[in-house]
Design a protein around this motif. Sequence first.
Motif, PDB file in Angstrom:
ATOM      1  N   ASN A   1       0.748  -1.154   0.052  1.00 18.70           N
ATOM      2  CA  ASN A   1       0.056  -0.068  -0.022  1.00 18.70           C
ATOM      3  C   ASN A   1       0.900   1.337  -0.035  1.00 18.70           C
ATOM      4  N   ALA A   2       2.249   1.052  -0.240  1.00 21.05           N
ATOM      5  CA  ALA A   2       3.035   2.301  -0.277  1.00 21.05           C
ATOM      6  C   ALA A   2       3.295   2.951  -1.451  1.00 21.05           C
ATOM      7  N   GLY A   3       2.824   2.058  -2.515  1.00 22.33           N
ATOM      8  CA  GLY A   3       2.890   2.430  -3.680  1.00 22.33           C
ATOM      9  C   GLY A   3       4.554   2.102  -4.398  1.00 22.33           C
ATOM     10  N   GLY A   4       4.705   2.412  -5.485  1.00 22.88           N
ATOM     11  CA  GLY A   4       5.918   1.979  -6.289  1.00 22.88           C
ATOM     12  C   GLY A   4       7.070   2.597  -5.733  1.00 22.88           C
ATOM     13  N   LYS A   5       6.988   4.062  -5.610  1.00 19.76           N
ATOM     14  CA  LYS A   5       8.160   4.925  -5.063  1.00 19.76           C
ATOM     15  C   LYS A   5       8.448   4.593  -3.635  1.00 19.76           C
TER      16      LYS A   5
ATOM     17  N   LEU B   1      -0.143   3.592  -6.228  1.00 21.61           N
ATOM     18  CA  LEU B   1       0.107   2.413  -6.221  1.00 21.61           C
ATOM     19  C   LEU B   1       0.540   1.712  -7.511  1.00 21.61           C
ATOM     20  N   SER B   2       0.279   2.381  -8.317  1.00 22.04           N
ATOM     21  CA  SER B   2       0.649   1.930  -9.678  1.00 22.04           C
ATOM     22  C   SER B   2       1.989   2.672 -10.407  1.00 22.04           C
ATOM     23  N   GLU B   3       2.319   3.400  -9.500  1.00 21.16           N
ATOM     24  CA  GLU B   3       3.327   4.378  -9.894  1.00 21.16           C
ATOM     25  C   GLU B   3       4.837   3.581  -9.716  1.00 21.16           C
TER      26      GLU B   3
ATOM     27  N   GLY C   1      -3.932   1.474 -19.413  1.00 23.59           N
ATOM     28  CA  GLY C   1      -4.848   0.403 -18.901  1.00 23.59           C
ATOM     29  C   GLY C   1      -4.964   0.312 -17.273  1.00 23.59           C
ATOM     30  N   ILE C   2      -4.771   1.506 -16.765  1.00 26.76           N
ATOM     31  CA  ILE C   2      -4.797   1.369 -15.274  1.00 26.76           C
ATOM     32  C   ILE C   2      -6.055   2.267 -14.750  1.00 26.76           C
TER      33      ILE C   2
ATOM     34  N   GLU D   1      -5.342   4.342  -5.791  1.00 27.23           N
ATOM     35  CA  GLU D   1      -4.945   5.080  -4.544  1.00 27.23           C
ATOM     36  C   GLU D   1      -3.548   5.654  -4.522  1.00 27.23           C
ATOM     37  N   MET D   2      -3.458   6.659  -3.713  1.00 31.47           N
ATOM     38  CA  MET D   2      -2.169   7.120  -3.544  1.00 31.47           C
ATOM     39  C   MET D   2      -1.563   7.162  -2.129  1.00 31.47           C
ATOM     40  N   ALA D   3      -0.102   6.797  -2.240  1.00 33.06           N
ATOM     41  CA  ALA D   3       0.752   7.009  -0.936  1.00 33.06           C
ATOM     42  C   ALA D   3       1.594   8.377  -1.167  1.00 33.06           C
ATOM     43  N   ILE D   4       1.928   8.795  -0.123  1.00 35.47           N
ATOM     44  CA  ILE D   4       2.636  10.168  -0.304  1.00 35.47           C
ATOM     45  C   ILE D   4       4.192   9.843   0.417  1.00 35.47           C
ATOM     46  N   VAL D   5       5.410  10.218  -0.217  1.00 32.60           N
ATOM     47  CA  VAL D   5       6.549  10.079   0.246  1.00 32.60           C
ATOM     48  C   VAL D   5       6.928  11.537   0.848  1.00 32.60           C
TER      49      VAL D   5
END
Length: 793
Positions: A22-26, A87-89, A136-137, A142-146
């Motif tokens: 749930n932390a996203g790609g970054k 989450l897809s970043e 296709g996303i 959802e977005m997490a933030i760093v």
Amino acid sequence: MTASNHIYVRNFRDLDEEEKKNAGGKGSALAILYQAGFNVPDGFVILPNAFNGNDVKSEAWEQINLELQHIRKGDLSIAFAVRSSALSEDSANASFAGQFETVLNVDTDNDIQKAIHLVYQSRLSERVNAYSKEKGINPNQEMAIVIQKMVSSEISGILFTSDPVTGDRSLMVGNYTHGLGEKLVSGEVNPETFTMQRPKMIYKGPSEFKKFSKKLFKNSVKIELFLGFPQDIEWAIADGKLFVLQSRPITTLRPDVPETGEWNDTLTGSFIWTSNNAGEAAEDVVVPFTWSYFQKTFNEISEIIPGFHSMGNICGRIYFNVSFMLTLYNVLGKNPEETVEEIAEILGRVPEGITMPILPYPKMAIMKFIMKNSKPLQKKKKEATKNLEKNKEKFPIISKSYLKQIPKITSNQELISFWNNNIKPMMYEMRYTMLGPAARSAFYTSKLRAELTKIMGEEDATILISNLSNENELLESLGPVVGIYRLIKGELSESEYLDRYGHRSSHEGDFSLPRPIEDPNWVNKQIDEYKKSNIDIESLIQRQKEKNEEVVERFKINFPKKAKKLLKKIETASIYARQREFIRSESSRFDYTIRKFMLQVGKITGLGNDVFFLTIDEFLDVLSGENTSIQYIPARKETYEKYKQMHPYPVYISGRFNPEEWYSDPNRRFDYFDSNSKEIIEFDKNTISGFSGSAGKTEGIVRILKNSEEGDKLQEGEILVATSTNIGWTLLFPRAKAIITDIGAPLSHAAIVARELGIPAVVGTNNATMVLKTGDKVLVDGTQGIVKVLEKA
């Protein structure tokens, strides 16, 4: 922790495996690198559950403040970067580079709070929506933030650890600018560029950066090996130190497009691939379910070098990665030329002059991976070998038991339970058995054949390793063809024949295709075809047995000191071969069981045969109520049909391969394709070379068959020529005067069965179907592995 006990914020050092999802790609990548000891600036991730609508929850803000205080350690002048981590970043499929907002150099709590709001709101922008649709996303992801401590960089840059255009893993490509790197990432400035060649690090670029290049090179190699895929790395230099700001997979090297089912592993790097061995086991274009099965039961359990697999999918067809073997043997001090000669009898003969890349990693790093990652596989293979005799009884019983149970399953939950508790454990046990005792047979026989050839020559050595059946156990590869003969004689009933061999098929490599046992007319068709010929299968086998006995006696007379020891080795090879062919048969039987299970899934879900266009994980998701992947089925079916229309691709492929470009080229080659070289490998149009599959010399007229279903075109006494053959073709062999294949090696099905029947065979020619035409008259020398064109049609 606040009174609510909810975790809304995690620093990089504490983010666990479940939270990384749930932390996203970054956010997850930075935490992974931070925890591994790479020089990542301190920071933390605000998880998606910290937001209520577009605002940060008050309890979450308390946790954010605690993390800010921890980093500041009383120094209020410390500045922070606030960046998105959807989450897809920064995934292998989509980088989202420059799509979301980023805010740099914020220091006060108030400014940080505003920056969080701005970044979080950017997920709703038009450009993000458009980019998401293109990839296709789901645009509502959802977005997490760093939030990360700012680095006052003197130099900022990006490094691709492989060439993002060609996939060349020996070439690192980078650029940099002075100061902060955000404008570089977003493409607002013209940077300085440089390259670093592997494995010895040859730097080419501005002299001012050379002093930093070695440090960047070493860290980047470590990051790529650690993460298991070529990386797009953001980095910075401050006070002479290298900082890693972000690392994500290079999206242009991703092999697949999940929405359409396209998969092309030649895009993942510059490698050499072969369809030898793999193309025999799976001669058809495979559906997504089949490919996901190979991934789970082969690639995942045999991964030695992280992210580097020995099996690949090139536009629907299964290939083996020769570069994988070249890399492993290189660690042992063998060059590519020595390696391909050593593995030729298993993976075929590589064309001279074709580019043969190896992974440009340090030998010591690869050696460590081998020592660490091969142990679990070796242990499983050893256990499978130890339990072989017990499993010879167990495997057929289990498959037949499951076949009786499957039609009785009536609910989604029962299907999930049956897969997890029955199918899944068995499919892994079967694979370990294939990789253990079955592989042992191949290597043992290959080594013995080479030893015998040095002593007695090719012809006698080939005859000596035939006659693999004994009085008590028929070689399984001979079963389907000998079984028809015995059925006609009344020694077998139709039901007994189908029980023993009805699961074997030329199309058994793909789960979506039916088996003979599913066709009520199949046996009668085979009987009719057999009766049309004047072939006596037992006479063929007996004649070859007599040849074998003659050579054995001559061997004893001519080499009395070596005969006893080598004949014992030959008997061992025969035992191993029968075991190997039995395992192949039972593996095929269990694959049929899996096919019947998936048809039951299709029946209960209403998907029918479309269920095969879902992966294993996807069909399990559908059974659990997650139906997103179903929308992709129509496009995947189109891709599958497109791939099916093309001629099987070249036996060897080096570099990036586009099947549509290749297929539209009137001068396309079936033997090889090399995108790394413009040099044309010449070939003799009157002489074809391959392996000696089965000894003997004969002349005849060529009949090229695209598949076994064209078998009725083969006239008795013609020379059968095909891209590849497997056990489903063996019913045609008695009619053939000789056999020639593009794909194959001395231990392939074509060679083994041809030897048992005494039919001359030349296998692994790479180009027979390209050079020959139906109606050509040829001389087949199975002893020397040569075919001469006598007359063109």
